[in-house]
Design a protein around this motif. Sequence first.
Motif, PDB file in Angstrom:
ATOM      1  N   VAL A  34     -32.470  38.899 -30.952  1.00 37.16           N
ATOM      2  CA  VAL A  34     -33.655  38.088 -30.662  1.00 37.16           C
ATOM      3  C   VAL A  34     -33.806  38.038 -29.144  1.00 37.16           C
ATOM      4  O   VAL A  34     -32.836  37.777 -28.426  1.00 37.16           O
ATOM      5  CB  VAL A  34     -33.520  36.671 -31.248  1.00 37.16           C
ATOM      6  CG1 VAL A  34     -34.700  35.795 -30.838  1.00 37.16           C
ATOM      7  CG2 VAL A  34     -33.393  36.730 -32.766  1.00 37.16           C
ATOM      8  N   VAL A  35     -35.022  38.298 -28.672  1.00 38.95           N
ATOM      9  CA  VAL A  35     -35.298  38.353 -27.243  1.00 38.95           C
ATOM     10  C   VAL A  35     -36.432  37.406 -26.877  1.00 38.95           C
ATOM     11  O   VAL A  35     -37.195  36.960 -27.740  1.00 38.95           O
ATOM     12  CB  VAL A  35     -35.647  39.791 -26.784  1.00 38.95           C
ATOM     13  CG1 VAL A  35     -34.486  40.742 -27.047  1.00 38.95           C
ATOM     14  CG2 VAL A  35     -36.918  40.299 -27.458  1.00 38.95           C
ATOM     15  N   PHE A  36     -36.527  37.146 -25.580  1.00 39.91           N
ATOM     16  CA  PHE A  36     -37.633  36.365 -25.047  1.00 39.91           C
ATOM     17  C   PHE A  36     -38.239  37.138 -23.890  1.00 39.91           C
ATOM     18  O   PHE A  36     -37.516  37.653 -23.029  1.00 39.91           O
ATOM     19  CB  PHE A  36     -37.144  34.999 -24.557  1.00 39.91           C
ATOM     20  CG  PHE A  36     -38.243  34.161 -23.983  1.00 39.91           C
ATOM     21  CD1 PHE A  36     -39.130  33.505 -24.818  1.00 39.91           C
ATOM     22  CD2 PHE A  36     -38.415  34.049 -22.625  1.00 39.91           C
ATOM     23  CE1 PHE A  36     -40.172  32.739 -24.288  1.00 39.91           C
ATOM     24  CE2 PHE A  36     -39.443  33.293 -22.081  1.00 39.91           C
ATOM     25  CZ  PHE A  36     -40.326  32.633 -22.927  1.00 39.91           C
ATOM     26  N   LEU A  37     -39.563  37.249 -23.882  1.00 45.18           N
ATOM     27  CA  LEU A  37     -40.307  37.871 -22.783  1.00 45.18           C
ATOM     28  C   LEU A  37     -41.335  36.845 -22.327  1.00 45.18           C
ATOM     29  O   LEU A  37     -42.312  36.571 -23.030  1.00 45.18           O
ATOM     30  CB  LEU A  37     -40.970  39.170 -23.247  1.00 45.18           C
ATOM     31  CG  LEU A  37     -39.938  40.244 -23.581  1.00 45.18           C
ATOM     32  CD1 LEU A  37     -40.062  40.682 -25.009  1.00 45.18           C
ATOM     33  CD2 LEU A  37     -40.086  41.408 -22.650  1.00 45.18           C
ATOM     34  N   GLY A  38     -41.064  36.247 -21.172  1.00 46.75           N
ATOM     35  CA  GLY A  38     -41.867  35.136 -20.693  1.00 46.75           C
ATOM     36  C   GLY A  38     -43.158  35.542 -20.017  1.00 46.75           C
ATOM     37  O   GLY A  38     -43.313  36.670 -19.550  1.00 46.75           O
ATOM     38  N   SER A  39     -44.055  34.589 -19.921  1.00 47.55           N
ATOM     39  CA  SER A  39     -45.358  34.825 -19.300  1.00 47.55           C
ATOM     40  C   SER A  39     -45.249  35.058 -17.798  1.00 47.55           C
ATOM     41  O   SER A  39     -46.154  35.617 -17.190  1.00 47.55           O
ATOM     42  CB  SER A  39     -46.285  33.639 -19.570  1.00 47.55           C
ATOM     43  OG  SER A  39     -45.759  32.469 -18.959  1.00 47.55           O
ATOM     44  N   GLU A  40     -44.138  34.663 -17.209  1.00 47.19           N
ATOM     45  CA  GLU A  40     -43.921  34.853 -15.779  1.00 47.19           C
ATOM     46  C   GLU A  40     -42.913  35.961 -15.497  1.00 47.19           C
ATOM     47  O   GLU A  40     -42.329  36.024 -14.418  1.00 47.19           O
ATOM     48  CB  GLU A  40     -43.453  33.537 -15.139  1.00 47.19           C
ATOM     49  CG  GLU A  40     -44.422  32.388 -15.323  1.00 47.19           C
ATOM     50  CD  GLU A  40     -45.789  32.656 -14.700  1.00 47.19           C
ATOM     51  OE1 GLU A  40     -45.835  33.209 -13.585  1.00 47.19           O
ATOM     52  OE2 GLU A  40     -46.799  32.332 -15.349  1.00 47.19           O
TER      53      GLU A  40
END
Length: 175
Positions: free
Chosen positions: A89-95
Amino acid sequence: MIDTDDRQFPAALAAALAIPFDYNDGDGVDFEPFQAFLSAQETTDWFRAWTGNAELSGDGFRVFGQDGSGGYAAFWLIRPSCPLVDQPVVFLGSEGETGVVARDLGAFLWLLAGGFGPWEAAVSDEPDWTPSRNNELAAVAERFAADRQQSAAAVVEQATREFPDFDDTVMELCR
């Protein structure tokens, strides 16, 4: 790679995402789960916009939620021939924040139980935020991954250790 047309939430993910996440005016978890995975086209559109690379597809991700600023949480389909529940599971942030937050769905359940959302795990060094165990999510983790119990910190550490080059891999795709 696994079947790219499978857009059904695994039962464990559906159970976890059915529990409300309390933002608590910034002191809680900043996570808004979706009712279903984004479609293949929506995922491709997002990934192209995120990277600035119109040549990419979103086939390597199954997006299932976002934080308040629009950063996405997703399964990263990096393990060939493995089912969705065994993908990280990954996270790709808006910043531009990136992070592998859990090695697989079972670990992700324990991350949630420990009071973290995907954004909090990706930026776990945030000094003004303290996690708070979520007993409802702990019950889901115990139901679906009882044999994998661990702290949220251990979940993040293991994921980071297994995939140390995730940020570099994603940034190489950016234009």
